[in-house]
Every structure is written in C-alpha cells, then in structure tokens.
Design a protein around this motif. Structure first.
Motif, PDB file in Angstrom:
ATOM      1  N   HIS A 240       6.920   3.688  -1.724  1.00 39.71           N
ATOM      2  CA  HIS A 240       6.574   3.395  -0.200  1.00 39.71           C
ATOM      3  C   HIS A 240       6.757   1.887  -0.082  1.00 39.71           C
ATOM      4  CE1 HIS A 240       4.531   3.949   3.360  1.00 39.71           C
ATOM      5  NE2 HIS A 240       3.400   2.943   3.371  1.00 39.71           N
ATOM      6  N   VAL A 241       6.263   1.087  -0.836  1.00 36.27           N
ATOM      7  CA  VAL A 241       6.307  -0.294  -0.668  1.00 36.27           C
ATOM      8  C   VAL A 241       7.729  -0.941  -1.163  1.00 36.27           C
ATOM      9  CG1 VAL A 241       5.263  -2.433  -1.466  1.00 36.27           C
ATOM     10  CG2 VAL A 241       3.813  -0.579  -1.459  1.00 36.27           C
ATOM     11  N   CYS A 243      10.305   0.370  -0.106  1.00 33.81           N
ATOM     12  CA  CYS A 243      11.176   0.386   1.241  1.00 33.81           C
ATOM     13  C   CYS A 243      10.858  -0.386   2.506  1.00 33.81           C
ATOM     14  CB  CYS A 243      11.318   1.948   1.511  1.00 33.81           C
ATOM     15  SG  CYS A 243      12.526   2.960   0.335  1.00 33.81           S
ATOM     16  N   GLY A 244       9.921  -1.202   2.074  1.00 34.20           N
ATOM     17  CA  GLY A 244       9.861  -2.127   3.387  1.00 34.20           C
ATOM     18  C   GLY A 244       9.084  -1.405   4.479  1.00 34.20           C
ATOM     19  N   ALA A 245       9.121  -2.144   5.670  1.00 32.17           N
ATOM     20  CA  ALA A 245       8.620  -1.388   6.896  1.00 32.17           C
ATOM     21  C   ALA A 245       8.780   0.272   7.266  1.00 32.17           C
ATOM     22  CB  ALA A 245       9.149  -2.078   7.990  1.00 32.17           C
ATOM     23  N   GLY A 246       9.842   0.783   6.476  1.00 32.26           N
ATOM     24  CA  GLY A 246      10.092   2.169   6.556  1.00 32.26           C
ATOM     25  C   GLY A 246       9.311   2.982   5.835  1.00 32.26           C
ATOM     26  N   GLY A 247       8.899   2.514   4.595  1.00 30.21           N
ATOM     27  CA  GLY A 247       8.025   2.988   3.564  1.00 30.21           C
ATOM     28  C   GLY A 247       8.696   4.339   3.114  1.00 30.21           C
ATOM     29  N   ILE A 286      -2.763   6.306   2.243  1.00 29.29           N
ATOM     30  CA  ILE A 286      -3.397   5.446   1.239  1.00 29.29           C
ATOM     31  C   ILE A 286      -3.130   3.827   1.620  1.00 29.29           C
ATOM     32  CG2 ILE A 286      -2.872   4.456  -1.295  1.00 29.29           C
ATOM     33  CD1 ILE A 286      -1.142   7.206  -1.783  1.00 29.29           C
ATOM     34  N   ALA A 287      -1.969   3.753   2.380  1.00 23.59           N
ATOM     35  CA  ALA A 287      -1.791   2.213   3.077  1.00 23.59           C
ATOM     36  C   ALA A 287      -2.800   1.760   3.775  1.00 23.59           C
ATOM     37  CB  ALA A 287      -0.405   2.340   3.440  1.00 23.59           C
ATOM     38  N   GLY A 288      -3.306   2.794   4.578  1.00 25.83           N
ATOM     39  CA  GLY A 288      -4.275   2.211   5.667  1.00 25.83           C
ATOM     40  C   GLY A 288      -3.683   1.241   6.699  1.00 25.83           C
ATOM     41  N   ASP A 289      -4.204   0.390   6.959  1.00 23.39           N
ATOM     42  CA  ASP A 289      -3.803  -0.844   7.771  1.00 23.39           C
ATOM     43  C   ASP A 289      -3.164  -1.994   7.084  1.00 23.39           C
ATOM     44  OD1 ASP A 289      -6.229  -1.787   6.965  1.00 23.39           O
ATOM     45  OD2 ASP A 289      -6.877  -2.034   8.787  1.00 23.39           O
ATOM     46  N   ARG A 290      -2.866  -1.716   5.949  1.00 19.42           N
ATOM     47  CA  ARG A 290      -2.321  -2.850   5.251  1.00 19.42           C
ATOM     48  C   ARG A 290      -0.770  -2.820   5.478  1.00 19.42           C
ATOM     49  NH1 ARG A 290      -3.595  -1.699  -0.813  1.00 19.42           N
ATOM     50  NH2 ARG A 290      -3.434   0.240   0.113  1.00 19.42           N
ATOM     51  N   HIS A 291      -0.075  -4.060   5.761  1.00 19.46           N
ATOM     52  CA  HIS A 291       1.364  -4.212   6.013  1.00 19.46           C
ATOM     53  C   HIS A 291       1.904  -4.237   4.595  1.00 19.46           C
ATOM     54  CE1 HIS A 291       4.938  -6.524   7.370  1.00 19.46           C
ATOM     55  NE2 HIS A 291       4.794  -5.757   8.446  1.00 19.46           N
ATOM     56  N   PHE A 292       3.291  -3.786   4.417  1.00 14.71           N
ATOM     57  CA  PHE A 292       3.959  -3.756   3.526  1.00 14.71           C
ATOM     58  C   PHE A 292       3.974  -4.766   2.658  1.00 14.71           C
ATOM     59  CE2 PHE A 292       7.478  -4.687   5.979  1.00 14.71           C
ATOM     60  CZ  PHE A 292       8.236  -5.389   5.272  1.00 14.71           C
ATOM     61  N   THR A 293       3.916  -6.041   3.377  1.00 13.26           N
ATOM     62  CA  THR A 293       4.291  -7.323   2.752  1.00 13.26           C
ATOM     63  C   THR A 293       2.977  -7.517   1.825  1.00 13.26           C
ATOM     64  OG1 THR A 293       3.554  -8.501   4.616  1.00 13.26           O
ATOM     65  CG2 THR A 293       5.929  -8.370   4.212  1.00 13.26           C
ATOM     66  N   GLU A 294       1.746  -7.393   2.450  1.00  9.85           N
ATOM     67  CA  GLU A 294       0.644  -7.500   1.758  1.00  9.85           C
ATOM     68  C   GLU A 294       0.586  -6.594   0.392  1.00  9.85           C
ATOM     69  OE1 GLU A 294      -4.038  -6.440   2.763  1.00  9.85           O
ATOM     70  OE2 GLU A 294      -2.618  -6.351   4.509  1.00  9.85           O
ATOM     71  N   MET A 295       1.143  -5.305   0.739  1.00 11.06           N
ATOM     72  CA  MET A 295       1.123  -4.496  -0.540  1.00 11.06           C
ATOM     73  C   MET A 295       2.012  -4.878  -1.488  1.00 11.06           C
ATOM     74  SD  MET A 295       0.443  -0.722   1.281  1.00 11.06           S
ATOM     75  CE  MET A 295       1.639  -0.932   2.370  1.00 11.06           C
ATOM     76  N   ALA A 296       3.122  -5.677  -1.232  1.00  9.29           N
ATOM     77  CA  ALA A 296       3.905  -5.864  -2.077  1.00  9.29           C
ATOM     78  C   ALA A 296       3.560  -7.289  -2.845  1.00  9.29           C
ATOM     79  CB  ALA A 296       5.410  -6.316  -1.357  1.00  9.29           C
ATOM     80  N   ALA A 297       2.835  -8.049  -2.157  1.00  9.82           N
ATOM     81  CA  ALA A 297       2.346  -9.373  -2.659  1.00  9.82           C
ATOM     82  C   ALA A 297       1.336  -8.883  -3.832  1.00  9.82           C
ATOM     83  CB  ALA A 297       1.588 -10.263  -1.662  1.00  9.82           C
ATOM     84  N   GLU A 298       0.510  -8.009  -3.271  1.00 10.93           N
ATOM     85  CA  GLU A 298      -0.495  -7.270  -4.343  1.00 10.93           C
ATOM     86  C   GLU A 298       0.120  -6.696  -5.463  1.00 10.93           C
ATOM     87  OE1 GLU A 298      -3.382  -4.597  -2.751  1.00 10.93           O
ATOM     88  OE2 GLU A 298      -4.207  -4.140  -4.533  1.00 10.93           O
TER      89      GLU A 298
END
Lengths: 312, 312
Positions: A240-241, A243-247, A286-298
């Motif tokens: 999911h992460v 693939c960026g914005a498209g997930g 699972i992602a909730g309101d987190r942006h993919f860039t935030e999840m990639a950084a995590e």
C-alpha cells in the motif's frame, strides 16, 4: 455467562513442560502474575526450569512488570492442585488429540465454568479438542508463535461449542497480559500466521528441490530483503505504502496481472472486484488519515532502527 | 576479459528517476561514490531529488561513509554525458522490454566493454534484455529490494550471453558497495526473494478472498509473529534452531508429514532423500561449529533488540 474482568486476573496455570508451556509460564511471570506450572512427571522439572530461566534473560531485557518474580512460580504434578484458584488456563500439552481430549474432559469437571481455557495447539481445532469436555463453552484456541516469551502474536478462535463471550474475553485478557491478540474469522488449518509462513516455506523447499537456491540463499534473501520490512509494516501495508498516493488500488490495478505470472508455484485467487475492494478498504482502514509520505517516513525510521539493532 | 578491481570504483551512473533509480543513487552517494543520475526528461528532476533527499535522512541515520556528500551527485538528461567515466552502471529504467532493449543497445555501443551494467529489473531476464546489445558479456541482473537505500539484498544473475566473470565481479562490487549480494543459480521468474514473498502474498489474498482474514489480520499476524524472527534468522535457520540438537533433520522427520496438510494452498514438493539432505547439509553449513543453544541465545538477543527498536 459472566466472566471476571480480565484486568483482575492474578493467578494463571500453564499446562505443559515443553518450550511452549515453559515459554508461556515465563511470559506470565514477567507480566507480574502468579503462575502454577503443571507438569506430567517430576522428571520434566529440569527441562521446564531451563526454558523458563533462558526466557527470563530476554524478558528482563525487554522490561519486567512491577512485582514480577520467578519466586511467584509454583510447579506441580497434581492437576487438581495446579488449577486451584486459577483464573485462566494456558494449555500446552503434547499435540495428540487423545491426550488433549482426556485433559479437557478432566479440566471441564474440576474447573469453575467462568475460567477460560486457552489451547496453544497449532494443528488441531477446538471443535475436536472440546468434543468430550462437559463444559466446552469456555474453551478457546490461544495459539502463540515460537518463542512465545518473545513474539507477541496469539491467534484466538473458539470451537463449535464455544461461547462467543469466551472468545472476546480471551482476546481482552491476552491484550491485558501483554500479547497481540488476533481473533480469527474461521477455524482454518494453520490459522493465519502459520499459513503465511508455510506458503513461503513450501516455495523455499521447491526452490531447493529444483536447485534454484540453497538454504543459505533462502535465509540471505529473507534477512536482507522482505523480512525487515515485513516486521515493520506487514505485507499489505508494505505494498500500500510503496504505491504512493494510489496505495493498494494502484498495486492491484498495476501489478494485478503479475498475479498470473509464475513468480511462485502457488496460484493466486481470481482478482475479483470483491477481493480488490476488501484489500483496498482494509488498507485504507489501517492507514486512517495518515498520508502515504508520513507512513513511508515511519517505515524508513523503523527499518533503520531494526537494521541498527541487528548490526549493533 | 579483465574487469577493474571492484575496490577502485569511484564513479557510478544510476539510470532512472523513479524510486528505484533514485534510491540507488542515494545509496551509492552515502557510500562515498561520485554518482551521475541519468533522467530521461528534465521534468523528472524534482521527483528524483525528492527520493534522494528522503533517502538521505535514513542513510545519515545509518551512518555515511567518509567523504559521502550530496554534492557528489550530477544529474543529466544526456546519456553519453551520463556514462562518461563511469566504472559501473546501475540501470533502473521503466519495466518495459522495448525500452530496456533500446537502452542496452545504446549502452553497448558507448561504454567500454569492461564496465559492468547491472539491471534493477524485477520482471525480466537478462537473456531477453541483452538480446539486442552488441556487447552483452558485461550485462547482469542486480535486483534490489524496495526501498533500495535501506534493504541490503541484491540478487545477481547473468543472461545466456553474460560472461561468468561479470557476475562474479558484480557480486564482489556490490559487497564492497555495502550491499548483501546473492548470486542466483538459475534465471527464474521472481528470483529468490520475490518468489518467497509472492507465495506468502498469494496465500494472504486467498485468505482475504475466502473471508478467513482481513488485510489488518494479515499484517498483525506478520508483524507480531513470523516476521521479526525471519528478519533475525531467515526461515531455514528458524526451524533448524527451534528443533534443538536434531536441527533441520528433526524438523523434516517430525514435521515432514505436515507438508501434506492443508496449511496453505501451495502443495509442497515431495520430501525426497535428496531434498532432505540438501536442507540438512545447508543448515549445518550455516551453523558451522555453533551449538544450537548458542544460536537460540543469539536469536533471542536479536529479537529482543528488534522488538525494543520497534517499540522505542
């Protein structure tokens, strides 16, 4: 059916002297419980104590609960004495149905009906195990992952005669007791985690059988490739992460055709709209309101932490 | 065919502006190389720089090589200029055979024949990619795992026209450059790591399709169960060590029948004597003279370190 508040549990009985029973005993001791370990024969005592003492070093490094002590362990070969006053039973008897059924028949007679019994079995269903138990409502699977004193997962499901409240209670109790409970949707062989691992394992065996890889190649590939990322994100969120914005939607639309490619001997299921929706909705939840860039950084922060931990 | 000493390489060209090309550029910069990034169009520059800058934070946390600097990056849209003076080429162009073949035809003309070219492709074979290259001997697969600036694995194999010395050179070079090289035995679809991951992934999709688990269940099971252990030991050694003194031999003799059980939709290969011997010999070779208690203690120490790293 009323079960006690899981947060009030103080006394636990762990049945079984092997690495699983001993591992559970050590885990509960480290979380500050009084633990009685039931062993079948006094000759098993040294093996049990060896497992518990080995586990204790790791559990101490991870951090003990207040008041946790090896002094709160009692070991006995008397089953009635072992379960006296117990508020939860973790059963890790040998993996033979006749042994388990005899044990559950006995436990069903001597234990109050509000005491939940969780079985560590990896190969049987609770429907089979509870078949000869007179009070099967409170019996559930509570399957750990080896080593049980380190890996948090516990897979939970009842049998046909299990009270759904007992399943819910077990999930709440294991969480209070410091584990990561996963309530399963169906009684399936191998449960969830072992099925995932077994698919990977059988593909590995095929590769070794066909001279495509050695055992060393398999482990080198896992340790330096998918495993650290999987430990951080799982596999659904990894895709999911990535693939960026498209997930996950982009993953399935773009790489969906690859599900037909011979990238493993296991054939994929048909990628129906229903399956696609379940995958996409599940990842979005699972992602909730987190942006993919935030999840990639995590993801990156955590992979760095894992790699540094393994290096140092 | 003489290739330069891998330890003398100073200048690398990374082809491709996506997450893989950018990730490779960042990795080589962090290891202290001069890097030229070739992009197809100047409009790709911001995306490339974003990947590199994101990666740089993690690479800095992991520790940069002496002299490593983002100032040693050059970006150009001129392929001839991009490969000028390069001692190694990492190619991460789009995953289309026509694009790759045209690129390798051009690279084959403009690059000295002692410059090895590694392709990041995950879906093609070098036999296909090198088909229209006039100097295919030095072309190899050098497949990273995403994110390539963090995960060390690089899977290496040549095509039908590849010089075996180029494969050996690539393995030696990637190791010098801080990666974990795995030289594959055969050109197989998905290579080793993706095959293992794909088997697990397809079993996951089956479970979601059948309502046996949700995406969240899959990831919960992996993160809290097999993945941390797999990151520490791989799967072969996880089973070898878990079986104590008997190791993999005990695992296969005792759990061999379970290979026939429906613990995944993937059927296992026949457990022949040859396969058993390969598994047992392979695990014994990895173990060397270490006793299983020592390996179990190391496993526990490392799992504790991983769990603490993920928690903190």
């Amino acid at each position: 059916m009323g079960y006690p508040d899981p947060r009030t549990v103080r006394r636990i009985t762990s049945i079984g002297a092997g690495p699983i029973g001993g591992g559970w005993a050590a885990h509960f001791l480290a979380r500050g419980y009084d633990v009685t370990a039931y062993i079948h024969d006094d000759a098993e005592r040294p093996a049990l104590m060896s497992v518990i003492e080995t586990a204790w070093a790791s559990l101490t490094a991870l951090g003990l609960a207040e008041g946790a002590s090896l002094d709160r362990l009692t070991v006995t070969t008397d089953l009635k004495e072992a379960v006296q006053g117990a508020e939860f039973i973790q059963e890790s008897a040998p993996e033979r149905l006749d042994i388990k059924q005899a044990l559950y028949a006995e436990l069903g007679r001597i234990l109050p009906t509000d005491v939940v019994i969780g079985s560590s079995t990896s190969g049987m269903t609770m429907t089979d195990i509870q078949a000869t138990c007179a009070t099967p409502e409170r019996t559930v699977i509570g399957h750990p992952f080896n080593p049980p004193y380190l890996l948090p997962l516990v897979e939970i499901i009842g049998g046909k005669q299990t009270d759904p409240d007992a399943v819910a209670w077990a999930a709440a109790f294991y969480e209070v007791a410091g584990k990561a409970p996963l309530v399963m949707k169906k009684e399936i062989p191998g449960f969830v985690a072992t099925r995932l691992q077994e698919a990977l394992w059988r593909e590995a065996l095929h590769m070794v059988a066909n001279g495509e890889a050695t055992p060393e190649d398999i482990d080198t590939a896992l340790i330096n490739g998918p495993a650290p990322r999987m430990a951080v994100q799982g596999q659904c969120m990894a895709f999911h992460v990535a693939c960026g914005a498209g997930g996950m939607a982009t993953n399935l639309d773009q790489f969906g055709p690859a599900l037909k490619w011979p990238w493993t001997r296991l054939e994929a299921p048909e990628l129906t709209k229903e399956l696609r929706d379940r995958m996409v909705d599940g990842c979005n939840a699972i992602a909730g309101d987190r942006h993919f860039t935030e999840m990639a950084a995590e993801r990156d922060r955590k992979i760095v932490a894992v790699l540094k931990a393994l290096r140092d």
